[in-house]
Scaffold this motif. Structure first.
Motif, PDB file in Angstrom:
ATOM      1  N   LEU A   1       0.807  -1.214   0.000  1.00 21.49           N
ATOM      2  CA  LEU A   1       0.000   0.000   0.000  1.00 21.49           C
ATOM      3  C   LEU A   1       0.845   1.271   0.000  1.00 21.49           C
ATOM      4  O   LEU A   1       0.284   2.367  -0.075  1.00 21.49           O
ATOM      5  CB  LEU A   1      -0.928   0.021   1.219  1.00 21.49           C
ATOM      6  CG  LEU A   1      -2.063  -0.999   1.244  1.00 21.49           C
ATOM      7  CD1 LEU A   1      -2.918  -0.819   2.497  1.00 21.49           C
ATOM      8  CD2 LEU A   1      -2.937  -0.887   0.000  1.00 21.49           C
ATOM      9  N   GLN A   2       2.163   1.122   0.090  1.00 23.51           N
ATOM     10  CA  GLN A   2       3.028   2.299   0.063  1.00 23.51           C
ATOM     11  C   GLN A   2       2.793   3.073  -1.237  1.00 23.51           C
ATOM     12  O   GLN A   2       2.860   2.526  -2.320  1.00 23.51           O
ATOM     13  CB  GLN A   2       4.497   1.885   0.183  1.00 23.51           C
ATOM     14  CG  GLN A   2       4.846   1.237   1.503  1.00 23.51           C
ATOM     15  CD  GLN A   2       4.632   2.155   2.687  1.00 23.51           C
ATOM     16  OE1 GLN A   2       4.964   3.350   2.616  1.00 23.51           O
ATOM     17  NE2 GLN A   2       4.079   1.625   3.770  1.00 23.51           N
ATOM     18  N   GLY A   3       2.505   4.352  -1.094  1.00 15.99           N
ATOM     19  CA  GLY A   3       2.249   5.175  -2.265  1.00 15.99           C
ATOM     20  C   GLY A   3       0.795   5.213  -2.677  1.00 15.99           C
ATOM     21  O   GLY A   3       0.441   5.923  -3.625  1.00 15.99           O
ATOM     22  N   HIS A   4      -0.050   4.446  -1.996  1.00 16.22           N
ATOM     23  CA  HIS A   4      -1.474   4.438  -2.294  1.00 16.22           C
ATOM     24  C   HIS A   4      -2.239   5.106  -1.160  1.00 16.22           C
ATOM     25  O   HIS A   4      -2.033   4.770   0.008  1.00 16.22           O
ATOM     26  CB  HIS A   4      -1.999   3.009  -2.467  1.00 16.22           C
ATOM     27  CG  HIS A   4      -1.410   2.272  -3.628  1.00 16.22           C
ATOM     28  ND1 HIS A   4      -1.957   2.309  -4.893  1.00 16.22           N
ATOM     29  CD2 HIS A   4      -0.312   1.485  -3.718  1.00 16.22           C
ATOM     30  CE1 HIS A   4      -1.227   1.571  -5.708  1.00 16.22           C
ATOM     31  NE2 HIS A   4      -0.216   1.058  -5.022  1.00 16.22           N
ATOM     32  N   SER A   5      -3.123   6.021  -1.484  1.00 16.40           N
ATOM     33  CA  SER A   5      -3.950   6.636  -0.440  1.00 16.40           C
ATOM     34  C   SER A   5      -5.164   5.778  -0.123  1.00 16.40           C
ATOM     35  O   SER A   5      -5.725   5.860   0.976  1.00 16.40           O
ATOM     36  CB  SER A   5      -4.407   8.030  -0.880  1.00 16.40           C
ATOM     37  OG  SER A   5      -5.182   7.951  -2.075  1.00 16.40           O
ATOM     38  N   ARG A   6      -5.577   4.947  -1.097  1.00 19.04           N
ATOM     39  CA  ARG A   6      -6.734   4.076  -0.894  1.00 19.04           C
ATOM     40  C   ARG A   6      -6.461   2.703  -1.500  1.00 19.04           C
ATOM     41  O   ARG A   6      -5.488   2.527  -2.243  1.00 19.04           O
ATOM     42  CB  ARG A   6      -7.987   4.678  -1.555  1.00 19.04           C
ATOM     43  CG  ARG A   6      -8.412   6.015  -0.996  1.00 19.04           C
ATOM     44  CD  ARG A   6      -9.707   6.493  -1.634  1.00 19.04           C
ATOM     45  NE  ARG A   6      -9.566   6.692  -3.077  1.00 19.04           N
ATOM     46  CZ  ARG A   6     -10.581   6.984  -3.888  1.00 19.04           C
ATOM     47  NH1 ARG A   6     -11.808   7.097  -3.409  1.00 19.04           N
ATOM     48  NH2 ARG A   6     -10.381   7.157  -5.177  1.00 19.04           N
ATOM     49  N   TYR A   7      -7.325   1.759  -1.185  1.00 19.28           N
ATOM     50  CA  TYR A   7      -7.246   0.433  -1.780  1.00 19.28           C
ATOM     51  C   TYR A   7      -8.664  -0.089  -1.989  1.00 19.28           C
ATOM     52  O   TYR A   7      -9.624   0.415  -1.404  1.00 19.28           O
ATOM     53  CB  TYR A   7      -6.420  -0.528  -0.918  1.00 19.28           C
ATOM     54  CG  TYR A   7      -6.978  -0.804   0.457  1.00 19.28           C
ATOM     55  CD1 TYR A   7      -7.842  -1.866   0.688  1.00 19.28           C
ATOM     56  CD2 TYR A   7      -6.620  -0.006   1.548  1.00 19.28           C
ATOM     57  CE1 TYR A   7      -8.335  -2.131   1.955  1.00 19.28           C
ATOM     58  CE2 TYR A   7      -7.107  -0.265   2.815  1.00 19.28           C
ATOM     59  CZ  TYR A   7      -7.971  -1.327   3.019  1.00 19.28           C
ATOM     60  OH  TYR A   7      -8.465  -1.579   4.284  1.00 19.28           O
ATOM     61  N   MET A   8      -8.804  -1.084  -2.840  1.00 20.16           N
ATOM     62  CA  MET A   8     -10.102  -1.670  -3.147  1.00 20.16           C
ATOM     63  C   MET A   8     -10.378  -2.836  -2.217  1.00 20.16           C
ATOM     64  O   MET A   8      -9.456  -3.554  -1.807  1.00 20.16           O
ATOM     65  CB  MET A   8     -10.131  -2.148  -4.597  1.00 20.16           C
ATOM     66  CG  MET A   8     -11.530  -2.211  -5.186  1.00 20.16           C
ATOM     67  SD  MET A   8     -11.986  -0.611  -5.826  1.00 20.16           S
ATOM     68  CE  MET A   8     -10.912  -0.517  -7.253  1.00 20.16           C
ATOM     69  N   ALA A   9     -11.645  -3.045  -1.887  1.00 16.12           N
ATOM     70  CA  ALA A   9     -12.001  -4.144  -0.994  1.00 16.12           C
ATOM     71  C   ALA A   9     -13.376  -4.685  -1.353  1.00 16.12           C
ATOM     72  O   ALA A   9     -14.228  -3.977  -1.898  1.00 16.12           O
ATOM     73  CB  ALA A   9     -11.989  -3.673   0.461  1.00 16.12           C
ATOM     74  N   THR A  10     -13.568  -5.976  -1.060  1.00 16.42           N
ATOM     75  CA  THR A  10     -14.868  -6.626  -1.242  1.00 16.42           C
ATOM     76  C   THR A  10     -15.019  -7.677  -0.153  1.00 16.42           C
ATOM     77  O   THR A  10     -14.022  -8.277   0.274  1.00 16.42           O
ATOM     78  CB  THR A  10     -14.974  -7.278  -2.645  1.00 16.42           C
ATOM     79  OG1 THR A  10     -16.317  -7.749  -2.838  1.00 16.42           O
ATOM     80  CG2 THR A  10     -14.019  -8.444  -2.813  1.00 16.42           C
ATOM     81  N   PRO A  11     -16.233  -7.925   0.338  1.00 17.23           N
ATOM     82  CA  PRO A  11     -16.417  -8.971   1.354  1.00 17.23           C
ATOM     83  C   PRO A  11     -16.104 -10.349   0.772  1.00 17.23           C
ATOM     84  O   PRO A  11     -16.389 -10.620  -0.399  1.00 17.23           O
ATOM     85  CB  PRO A  11     -17.900  -8.857   1.720  1.00 17.23           C
ATOM     86  CG  PRO A  11     -18.322  -7.506   1.251  1.00 17.23           C
ATOM     87  CD  PRO A  11     -17.481  -7.196   0.061  1.00 17.23           C
ATOM     88  N   ARG A  12     -15.526 -11.209   1.578  1.00 21.09           N
ATOM     89  CA  ARG A  12     -15.262 -12.577   1.115  1.00 21.09           C
ATOM     90  C   ARG A  12     -16.565 -13.323   0.869  1.00 21.09           C
ATOM     91  O   ARG A  12     -16.657 -14.125  -0.052  1.00 21.09           O
ATOM     92  CB  ARG A  12     -14.407 -13.330   2.137  1.00 21.09           C
ATOM     93  CG  ARG A  12     -12.967 -12.870   2.186  1.00 21.09           C
ATOM     94  CD  ARG A  12     -12.124 -13.785   3.055  1.00 21.09           C
ATOM     95  NE  ARG A  12     -10.724 -13.358   3.061  1.00 21.09           N
ATOM     96  CZ  ARG A  12      -9.830 -13.741   2.164  1.00 21.09           C
ATOM     97  NH1 ARG A  12     -10.181 -14.554   1.194  1.00 21.09           N
ATOM     98  NH2 ARG A  12      -8.586 -13.318   2.235  1.00 21.09           N
ATOM     99  N   VAL A  13     -17.565 -13.069   1.691  1.00 22.48           N
ATOM    100  CA  VAL A  13     -18.865 -13.714   1.534  1.00 22.48           C
ATOM    101  C   VAL A  13     -19.926 -12.621   1.465  1.00 22.48           C
ATOM    102  O   VAL A  13     -20.017 -11.786   2.367  1.00 22.48           O
ATOM    103  CB  VAL A  13     -19.188 -14.667   2.706  1.00 22.48           C
ATOM    104  CG1 VAL A  13     -20.544 -15.338   2.494  1.00 22.48           C
ATOM    105  CG2 VAL A  13     -18.097 -15.719   2.871  1.00 22.48           C
ATOM    106  N   ALA A  14     -20.706 -12.587   0.386  1.00 19.69           N
ATOM    107  CA  ALA A  14     -21.709 -11.538   0.225  1.00 19.69           C
ATOM    108  C   ALA A  14     -22.749 -11.958  -0.802  1.00 19.69           C
ATOM    109  O   ALA A  14     -22.436 -12.676  -1.760  1.00 19.69           O
ATOM    110  CB  ALA A  14     -21.062 -10.223  -0.207  1.00 19.69           C
TER     111      ALA A  14
END
Length: 331
Positions: free
Chosen positions: A59-72
């Protein structure tokens, strides 16, 4: 929720210098961790059990990251501030550009994820994982995850996806936190995301229902239209017609997956016999798969075009019918 995080390198003596948080975990964490059977968890009780240093480094150099629930129930993706720590039920990606967001949120990736995933829990909800779902999904050529977004920012396909993906994200955020219901306040600790707070009691009651699951359960027309525009842009990036059927898209994706895997295997076998080893040309690098593409998932150990169909998913056995402790074989 705030998490006391001493990282993965700080000693107990160094952590104790932060007196108040250290005392808090001594009172609330140590009693349980001291009973743990795993030596690392018991002996390093002040640290998170699975800190994932490689992910934090990425994440160095990134202000944000993408995420999704493992189960949804719905396969949705969001952007999180890099200061937010994802827990074990979150699948995180160390990038957040609009093109990546848009491709993942297309109906083609969603269909692929449903066709290659496993199913979990009482609600028989789809899961998301790395080896079986993400690593097997073939992104459009030239827009693969191993390519930094800056390298294709002038690509007309990337521009088209980026514009509609950003609009989808903006529309969703406006629905989740409408300006007439929320107030933005700086967090008490500098460097952390702003607080998004309801303006009053009425706003609080309304905002409690403003969740992505509820939004996708309702699927208002503006959301349907935004996703339709996104799907059209992603289909164009693959060179497909905008009205392509889901089954045909899945067949195309599988064909692309297998072609890239074959290319990768051919390249590896060629490198073994070539002496001296030469550097691949830029064109070969561009056409190489973004990562190894194993074929696995669904109800069978090997996925074929006929297995990744809408009808096949509808006939999936329920969690009660599916045998437990089933292992999936990867090729």
């Amino acid at each position: 929720m705030w998490i006391v995080d001493f990282g993965w390198e700080m000693s107990e003596q160094e952590a104790a210098l932060y007196e108040a948080p250290f005392q808090h975990i001594r009172e609330h964490v140590f009693p349980e961790r001291s009973k743990n059977r795993r030596d690392a968890y018991r002996e390093r009780w002040w640290r998170h059990v699975e800190p994932r240093p490689a992910f934090h480094a990425s994440l160095q150099g990134h202000s944000r990251y993408m995420a999704t629930p493992r189960v949804a129930k719905h396969r949705t993706f969001v952007r999180l501030d890099q200061a937010i720590v994802p827990d074990s039920r979150i699948f995180a990606f160390s990038r957040s550009d609009d093109v990546f967001f848009g491709i993942l949120h297309s109906r083609f990736h969603e269909a692929w994820s449903f066709g290659t995933c496993s199913w979990h829990g009482v609600g028989n909800d789809p899961t998301y994982n790395s080896a079986g779902v993400f690593e097997t999904f073939p992104f459009p050529e030239g827009l693969t995850p191993d390519i930094p977004a800056v390298r294709y920012e002038k690509d007309s396909r990337a521009i088209a996806i980026s514009q509609v993906a950003k609009r989808l994200d903006d529309l969703r955020n406006a629905w989740l936190n409408p300006s007439d219901l929320v107030q933005i306040k700086p967090e008490v600790v500098p460097g952390y995301p702003d607080q998004i707070l309801p303006k009053d009691i009425v706003s609080h009651a309304i905002l409690r229902e403003r969740a992505l699951t509820n939004l996708y359960n309702r699927r208002p027309q503006w959301l349907v239209d935004a996703h339709s525009d996104l799907d059209a842009a992603v289909a164009g990036a693959y060179g497909w017609p905008t009205d392509i059927s889901e089954d045909q898209a899945l067949a195309n994706l599988l064909e692309l997956n297998l072609a890239r895997e074959a290319f990768n295997e051919h390249a590896k076998s060629g490198l073994k016999t070539r002496k001296p080893r030469r550097r691949p040309t830029p064109e070969e690098v561009r056409r190489a798969p973004q990562m190894k593409l194993p074929i696995a998932g669904g109800r069978k150990s090997v996925v074929g075009p006929q297995q990744l169909t809408t009808e096949d998913r509808e006939n999936q056995p329920t969690s009660a019918e599916r045998p437990r402790n089933t292992k999936r074989r990867t090729s």
